[in-house]
Design a protein around this motif. Structure first.
Motif, short mmCIF file in Angstrom:
data_model
loop_
_atom_site.label_atom_id
_atom_site.label_comp_id
_atom_site.label_asym_id
_atom_site.label_seq_id
_atom_site.Cartn_x
_atom_site.Cartn_y
_atom_site.Cartn_z
N ALA A 55 -2.23 7.38 -10.55
CA ALA A 55 -3.27 8.17 -10.08
C ALA A 55 -4.39 7.65 -9.67
CB ALA A 55 -3.43 9.32 -11.22
N ASP A 56 -4.96 6.68 -10.22
CA ASP A 56 -6.11 6.07 -9.78
C ASP A 56 -5.85 5.23 -8.54
OD1 ASP A 56 -7.27 6.68 -12.19
OD2 ASP A 56 -7.20 4.86 -13.13
N ALA A 57 -4.89 4.70 -8.14
CA ALA A 57 -4.56 3.88 -6.98
C ALA A 57 -4.31 4.91 -5.80
CB ALA A 57 -3.31 3.13 -7.12
N PHE A 58 -3.81 6.24 -6.15
CA PHE A 58 -3.42 7.22 -5.29
C PHE A 58 -5.04 7.80 -4.65
CE2 PHE A 58 -3.45 11.74 -4.13
CZ PHE A 58 -2.73 11.64 -3.24
N LEU A 59 -5.67 8.02 -5.69
CA LEU A 59 -7.23 8.52 -5.45
C LEU A 59 -8.07 7.50 -4.59
CD1 LEU A 59 -7.96 10.45 -8.69
CD2 LEU A 59 -7.49 11.29 -6.42
N GLN A 60 -7.69 6.41 -4.98
CA GLN A 60 -8.36 5.13 -4.22
C GLN A 60 -8.06 5.08 -2.75
OE1 GLN A 60 -11.04 3.31 -5.54
NE2 GLN A 60 -11.34 2.98 -3.45
N SER A 61 -6.64 5.35 -2.38
CA SER A 61 -6.25 5.21 -1.22
C SER A 61 -6.60 6.57 -0.42
CB SER A 61 -4.68 5.39 -1.15
OG SER A 61 -3.96 5.32 0.00
N VAL A 62 -6.87 7.63 -0.99
CA VAL A 62 -7.29 8.98 -0.44
C VAL A 62 -8.89 8.72 0.13
CG1 VAL A 62 -7.86 11.34 -0.68
CG2 VAL A 62 -5.67 10.29 -1.14
N ARG A 63 -9.58 8.03 -1.09
CA ARG A 63 -10.82 7.77 -0.82
C ARG A 63 -11.25 6.78 0.37
NH1 ARG A 63 -14.15 5.60 -5.74
NH2 ARG A 63 -15.74 7.11 -5.27
N TRP A 64 -10.35 5.63 0.48
CA TRP A 64 -10.77 4.65 1.77
C TRP A 64 -9.98 5.45 2.80
CZ3 TRP A 64 -7.94 0.38 -1.41
CH2 TRP A 64 -8.65 -0.17 -2.19
N HIS A 65 -8.70 6.22 2.88
CA HIS A 65 -8.48 6.52 4.28
C HIS A 65 -8.40 7.95 4.56
CE1 HIS A 65 -6.98 2.14 4.12
NE2 HIS A 65 -6.55 2.62 2.97
N GLY A 66 -8.75 8.82 3.78
CA GLY A 66 -9.06 10.20 3.77
C GLY A 66 -7.34 11.01 3.54
N GLN A 67 -6.34 10.23 3.43
CA GLN A 67 -5.19 10.50 2.84
C GLN A 67 -4.38 9.28 2.26
OE1 GLN A 67 -2.90 11.45 6.44
NE2 GLN A 67 -2.67 9.46 7.20
N SER A 68 -3.25 9.52 1.86
CA SER A 68 -2.63 8.38 1.16
C SER A 68 -1.86 7.63 2.27
CB SER A 68 -1.52 9.07 0.45
OG SER A 68 -0.76 8.19 -0.40
N HIS A 69 -2.26 6.35 1.65
CA HIS A 69 -1.42 5.34 2.86
C HIS A 69 -0.56 4.47 1.89
CE1 HIS A 69 -1.41 0.97 4.34
NE2 HIS A 69 -0.81 1.74 5.14
N GLU A 70 0.67 4.87 2.00
CA GLU A 70 1.46 4.34 1.09
C GLU A 70 1.66 3.16 0.63
OE1 GLU A 70 2.28 6.39 3.71
OE2 GLU A 70 2.78 8.47 2.40
N LEU A 71 1.67 2.19 1.63
CA LEU A 71 1.82 0.39 1.51
C LEU A 71 0.56 0.00 0.76
CD1 LEU A 71 3.53 -1.80 2.16
CD2 LEU A 71 2.32 -2.27 4.14
N GLY A 72 -0.58 0.60 1.28
CA GLY A 72 -1.92 0.42 0.60
C GLY A 72 -1.79 0.86 -0.98
N LEU A 73 -1.31 1.94 -0.95
CA LEU A 73 -1.21 2.64 -2.39
C LEU A 73 -0.44 1.82 -3.41
CD1 LEU A 73 -1.01 4.92 -4.61
CD2 LEU A 73 0.45 5.98 -3.17
N MET A 74 0.64 1.48 -3.04
CA MET A 74 1.74 0.72 -3.55
C MET A 74 1.12 -0.67 -4.12
SD MET A 74 3.86 2.77 -4.35
CE MET A 74 4.53 1.63 -5.56
N ALA A 75 0.42 -1.41 -3.16
CA ALA A 75 -0.12 -2.55 -3.34
C ALA A 75 -1.03 -2.54 -4.34
CB ALA A 75 -0.75 -3.24 -1.95
N VAL A 76 -1.90 -1.55 -4.40
CA VAL A 76 -3.23 -1.55 -5.28
C VAL A 76 -2.50 -1.27 -6.68
CG1 VAL A 76 -5.06 0.02 -6.12
CG2 VAL A 76 -4.83 -0.74 -3.65
#
Length: 191
Positions: A114-135
């Motif tokens: 959940a934290d990684a998902f929110l961070q991805s949305v914070r950075w990109h405005g939406q979920s970026h799956e590859l970045g989300l999974m990496a984090v």
């Protein structure tokens, strides 16, 4: 399974759940409709009706450390099926927040995701799956779990290397900023 000590219920916990959720947990009479309609119950350690009963009994540690409060998809099937019109999904949401505030570690990987998902949305405005999974993989140290799925996902373009630019990214960043300011948190600005 943990044995429940019926005489040692935490009445402050019951009151806190009722206050934060705006629901009266004593109205639940254990009909089981919430559990029968829950699409996620196969992932739970305690069914929804059992979580409700544990709350009624004031079993704070058992409820807040349960996997069920973190696996709830908030689909509100339980709330819709309740004959007493109890917003069960709201109660589970409150328990999830209480669990996080209290630092219960039973659902650590769910929280990290959940934290990684929110961070991805914070950075990109939406979920970026590859970045989300990496984090997530870095936070959880589960670096090699599901690694065999990556080639197929990459071939099917399910894990784009670059995040898509979206309209409204600044507005999404503003939501995070306002939340951080309202909670007195740091780091709520744009990234």
């Amino acid at each position: 399974m943990e044995h429940v000590q019926l005489g040692r219920g935490d009445t402050d916990f019951i009151r806190a759940v009722e206050t934060e959720s705006g629901q009266k947990v004593s109205r639940c009479y254990q009909c089981g409709n919430c559990t029968a309609g829950c699409p996620m119950s196969f992932t739970y350690d305690f069914t929804v009706s059992r979580i409700m009963r544990l709350i009624q009994l004031g079993q704070k540690n058992t409820v807040l450390s349960s996997k069920a409060v973190w696996m709830c998809a908030s689909c509100e099937s339980c709330s819709t099926r309740c004959p007493n019109h109890i917003e069960v999904a709201r109660i589970l949401d409150v328990c999830r927040h209480m669990s996080r505030r209290a630092g219960f570690g039973g659902a650590r990987n769910v929280r990290l995701f959940a934290d990684a998902f929110l961070q991805s949305v914070r950075w990109h405005g939406q979920s970026h799956e590859l970045g989300l999974m990496a984090v997530y993989k870095l936070l959880s140290m589960r670096l090699f779990d599901d690694l065999t799925l990556a080639p197929d996902m990459l071939l099917k373009n399910k894990l784009p290397f670059k995040p898509h630019r979206i309209k409204g990214r600044d507005e999404v960043a503003g939501i995070f900023r306002r939340y951080a300011q309202g909670r007195g948190l740091h780091g709520g600005g744009k990234k």
